[in-house]
Scaffold this motif. Structure first.
Motif, PDB file in Angstrom:
ATOM      1  N   ASP A 179       8.429  -1.457  -2.584  1.00  0.00           N
ATOM      2  CA  ASP A 179       6.929  -1.435  -2.861  1.00  0.00           C
ATOM      3  C   ASP A 179       6.540  -2.312  -3.856  1.00  0.00           C
ATOM      4  O   ASP A 179       7.051  -2.336  -5.022  1.00  0.00           O
ATOM      5  CB  ASP A 179       6.846   0.096  -3.608  1.00  0.00           C
ATOM      6  CG  ASP A 179       5.450   0.346  -3.885  1.00  0.00           C
ATOM      7  OD1 ASP A 179       4.611  -0.152  -3.249  1.00  0.00           O
ATOM      8  OD2 ASP A 179       5.145   1.432  -4.352  1.00  0.00           O
TER       9      ASP A 179
ATOM     10  N   GLU B 133       3.064  -2.856  -4.075  1.00  0.00           N
ATOM     11  CA  GLU B 133       1.450  -2.453  -4.167  1.00  0.00           C
ATOM     12  C   GLU B 133       0.926  -2.579  -5.611  1.00  0.00           C
ATOM     13  O   GLU B 133      -0.033  -2.882  -5.595  1.00  0.00           O
ATOM     14  CB  GLU B 133       1.183  -0.964  -3.726  1.00  0.00           C
ATOM     15  CG  GLU B 133      -0.209  -0.727  -3.535  1.00  0.00           C
ATOM     16  CD  GLU B 133      -1.165  -1.621  -2.897  1.00  0.00           C
ATOM     17  OE1 GLU B 133      -2.316  -1.715  -3.298  1.00  0.00           O
ATOM     18  OE2 GLU B 133      -0.655  -2.236  -1.836  1.00  0.00           O
TER      19      GLU B 133
ATOM     20  N   ARG C  10       7.924   7.401   4.952  1.00  0.00           N
ATOM     21  CA  ARG C  10       7.915   5.704   4.921  1.00  0.00           C
ATOM     22  C   ARG C  10       8.318   5.258   6.186  1.00  0.00           C
ATOM     23  O   ARG C  10       7.474   4.350   6.728  1.00  0.00           O
ATOM     24  CB  ARG C  10       9.166   5.484   4.023  1.00  0.00           C
ATOM     25  CG  ARG C  10       9.248   5.606   2.577  1.00  0.00           C
ATOM     26  CD  ARG C  10      10.146   5.083   1.835  1.00  0.00           C
ATOM     27  NE  ARG C  10      10.196   4.937   0.410  1.00  0.00           N
ATOM     28  CZ  ARG C  10      11.048   4.491  -0.429  1.00  0.00           C
ATOM     29  NH1 ARG C  10      11.718   3.531  -0.128  1.00  0.00           N
ATOM     30  NH2 ARG C  10      10.907   4.421  -1.652  1.00  0.00           N
TER      31      ARG C  10
ATOM     32  N   LYS D 111       3.791  -1.859   5.385  1.00  0.00           N
ATOM     33  CA  LYS D 111       4.886  -1.253   5.771  1.00  0.00           C
ATOM     34  C   LYS D 111       6.289  -2.136   5.168  1.00  0.00           C
ATOM     35  O   LYS D 111       6.424  -3.170   5.631  1.00  0.00           O
ATOM     36  CB  LYS D 111       4.970  -1.113   7.385  1.00  0.00           C
ATOM     37  CG  LYS D 111       6.343  -0.450   7.759  1.00  0.00           C
ATOM     38  CD  LYS D 111       6.286  -0.414   9.237  1.00  0.00           C
ATOM     39  CE  LYS D 111       7.508   0.338   9.838  1.00  0.00           C
ATOM     40  NZ  LYS D 111       7.420   0.342  11.513  1.00  0.00           N
ATOM     41  N   ARG D 112       7.080  -1.286   4.413  1.00  0.00           N
ATOM     42  CA  ARG D 112       8.363  -1.999   4.021  1.00  0.00           C
ATOM     43  C   ARG D 112       9.192  -1.929   5.293  1.00  0.00           C
ATOM     44  O   ARG D 112       9.655  -0.750   5.689  1.00  0.00           O
ATOM     45  CB  ARG D 112       8.851  -1.239   2.738  1.00  0.00           C
ATOM     46  CG  ARG D 112       7.897  -1.627   1.498  1.00  0.00           C
ATOM     47  CD  ARG D 112       8.447  -0.878   0.129  1.00  0.00           C
ATOM     48  NE  ARG D 112       8.681   0.519   0.596  1.00  0.00           N
ATOM     49  CZ  ARG D 112       7.685   1.635   0.308  1.00  0.00           C
ATOM     50  NH1 ARG D 112       6.491   1.072  -0.042  1.00  0.00           N
ATOM     51  NH2 ARG D 112       7.733   2.475   0.470  1.00  0.00           N
TER      52      ARG D 112
END
Length: 552
Positions: free
Chosen positions: A319, A321, A477, A345-346
């Motif tokens: 993450d 962000e 996720r 999207k990881r």
């Protein structure tokens, strides 16, 4: 000498010392009825793809060799073709940098073809033409990426696609409707292309280098990948066009769009694939200029915008962000106008760099790929705590997942991902399958199912609260559209006791057998420890005894 392309026309006199060769051609609908099928805002317009054919044919005739690449193509003005009469264009080659050439296409309605005195006040297009120095620029695993894309994409009727464009003011008729089956998802599009009989026979047009119908179909694919079917557009330019031999009348097209900051432009890349997946042509950096509206008054020449706000694109398997906001604030404080975009999207490294991702899409700024050691080397594990938010585990080919006990997660990874033990005895997974994962635990099999078949749907049931909480986070996720339920499955509606082993959660259940469970847990723990300790270096029994004693 090669046979002259029908769109190159006839040689004419050069003007000034800088020109090397020049040609004139009448592109009126009487000479090329095909162009009457290419319309914008109610008017017949010359396809920008015709300029690509002119450029490649001019270079071929001048040097006698091929293939060439058309670089920095700029379509500066819409060339309106009258419903009857002539429309003359003049194409000229000048010496460019190195061994390259510079092309200019000019002309106005009227003029004479024989003397070369075509008015040159209106410049329609310019380009640089250079020999191709490498076979292809597309990713080596493009075929695999297309296959994976089609599993998650939605098929759309090509008739519906062309109907949307017609309502917006862009009308393709007849041969220019070469896209057949069309799939769209995210910033990507795939289609089968069939241009028969538009290409004509080899006897009729033996020297087509890149038929406008095929190149225009590729441009249409960029519009499909960008999702702009509700806006009229013109092809404004292209960074590079390469044609690797004769284009086949039936092929495949795969396109992915880029991130651009201009509100009235979209951009993308597209590849045409011939038989056996051979790369037949590639158009990189295709720019479409969106018009304000359609109508029957005819198009005007759009002013092409050159300056763009650069993009700072960040992709990572974890993450990032929060970094986006801090970086954007720092750029703004420094007086820099930069658009900061983060891959939402990881996922794995190969997915982050694939066509359609923010890194492949960003051509106007800086790309940043953030990796940890385990991302590069594929280490299983690296459990870490996040205080009250639980434990996290790096899962190769997937990314970071929430979990409970490291030895269990390692065991499940080996069993489900490495050995594929769940796909035995005739059990298989298909893209359209629906799976009921009863006793889903933290969701390892659901993760595997989505990794193997991206279009699959899983309904996961897990009654244990701790495991269910990890399952919910992993689902949010990696498979948010699936059904997640915090109860077990039975043959009736009732409440019964549930035995939960805190340190051996996979052996929890409604029907505990302490002796059997202890035997199985000992075997699993011993096997996991043995895989991580040099054989004979220590006695594992005391460690197993302690872990079994604390399993409840």
């Amino acid at each position: 000498m090669p046979v002259r392309s029908p769109l190159l026309g006839q040689p004419c006199s050069v003007v000034g010392p800088s020109e090397l060769r020049a040609w004139t051609v009448n592109v009126g609908v009487d000479a090329f009825p095909l162009f009457s099928e290419h319309r914008l805002c109610g008017a017949t317009v010359l396809p920008g793809a015709a300029v690509v054919e002119i450029a490649l044919a001019a270079a071929w005739e001048s040097s006698g060799r091929r293939p060439y690449a058309v670089n920095d193509l700029r379509l500066e003005r819409v060339c309106v073709i009258p419903s009857s009469g002539e429309r003359w264009l003049r194409s000229s080659l000048s010496a460019g940098p190195g061994s390259g050439l510079s092309l200019a296409v000019t002309g106005e309605q009227g003029g004479s073809a024989g003397t070369g005195q075509i008015p040159t006040g209106a410049r329609y297009a310019t380009a640089r033409i250079e020999p191709v120095t490498r076979a292809t620029s597309v990713p080596g695993d493009l075929g695999q990426r297309i296959s994976a894309f089609r599993k998650s994409a939605t098929e759309k009727s090509s008739d519906s696609f062309f109907a949307d464009l017609r309502r917006a003011g862009v009308e393709y008729r007849g041969s220019f409707r070469a896209l057949r089956s069309l799939w769209q998802f995210g910033r990507q599009a795939y289609a089968t292309v069939s241009s028969e009989p538009a290409l004509g026979s080899d006897e009729e047009f033996p020297a087509w280098v890149a038929h406008p119908v095929m190149i225009d179909a590729a441009v249409q694919m960029v519009a499909a990948a960008s999702g702009v079917q509700d806006r009229a557009f013109v092809w404004a330019g292209c960074a590079r066009v390469m044609v690797h031999g004769k284009l086949e009348p039936d092929c495949q097209a795969f396109a992915w769009s880029h991130l651009v900051s201009e509100p009235d432009e979209v951009e993308g890349d597209v590849v045409l694939l011939g038989s056996a997946g051979r790369v037949a042509a590639e158009l990189l950096g295709v720019r479409l200029h969106l018009l304000a509206g359609g109508g029957e008054g005819g198009p005007t020449a759009p002013a092409l915008k050159v300056r763009r706000e650069p993009t700072f694109a960040i992709a990572s398997t974890f993450d990032v962000e929060p970094l986006r906001g801090r970086l954007a604030a720092r750029m703004e404080a420094s007086g820099l106008s930069v658009q900061v975009v983060v891959e939402p999207k990881r996922s794995g490294v190969s997915e982050l760099t694939a066509p359609g991702g923010v890194l492949a899409a960003n051509r106007d700024g800086v790309n940043l790929l953030l990796l940890r050691r385990e991302d590069v080397y594929g280490d299983v594990g690296c459990t870490r705590d996040r205080g009250g938010s639980g434990k996290y585990f790096f899962l190769p080919e997937v990314g970071e997942i929430a979990h409970l006990n490291q030895y269990e997660t390692e065991y499940l990874y080996e069993e489900i991902f490495a050995r594929e033990a769940y796909l035995r005895h005739g059990v298989s997974l298909q893209p359209d399958d629906t799976v009921f994962d009863v006793g889903a635990n933290i969701g390892m099999f659901a993760l595997f199912a989505h990794h193997r078949c991206p279009g699959i749907r899983v309904f996961a049931f897990e009654p244990a609260r701790a495991a269910f909480e990890a399952l919910v986070e992993n689902a949010s996720r990696y498979f948010p559209e699936d059904g997640i339920f915090n109860f077990g499955i039975s043959d009736g509606d009732r409440v019964i006791p549930f035995t939960f082993y805190r340190n051996s959660t996979v052996f929890s259940g409604f029907s505990p057998n302490l002796e059997r469970d202890e035997r199985n847990i000992r075997a699993v723990i011993h096997n996991v420890l043995q895989d991580n300790v040099v054989t004979g270096s220590m006695d594992l029994r005391p460690i197993v005894d302690r872990m079994v004693r604390d399993r409840g």
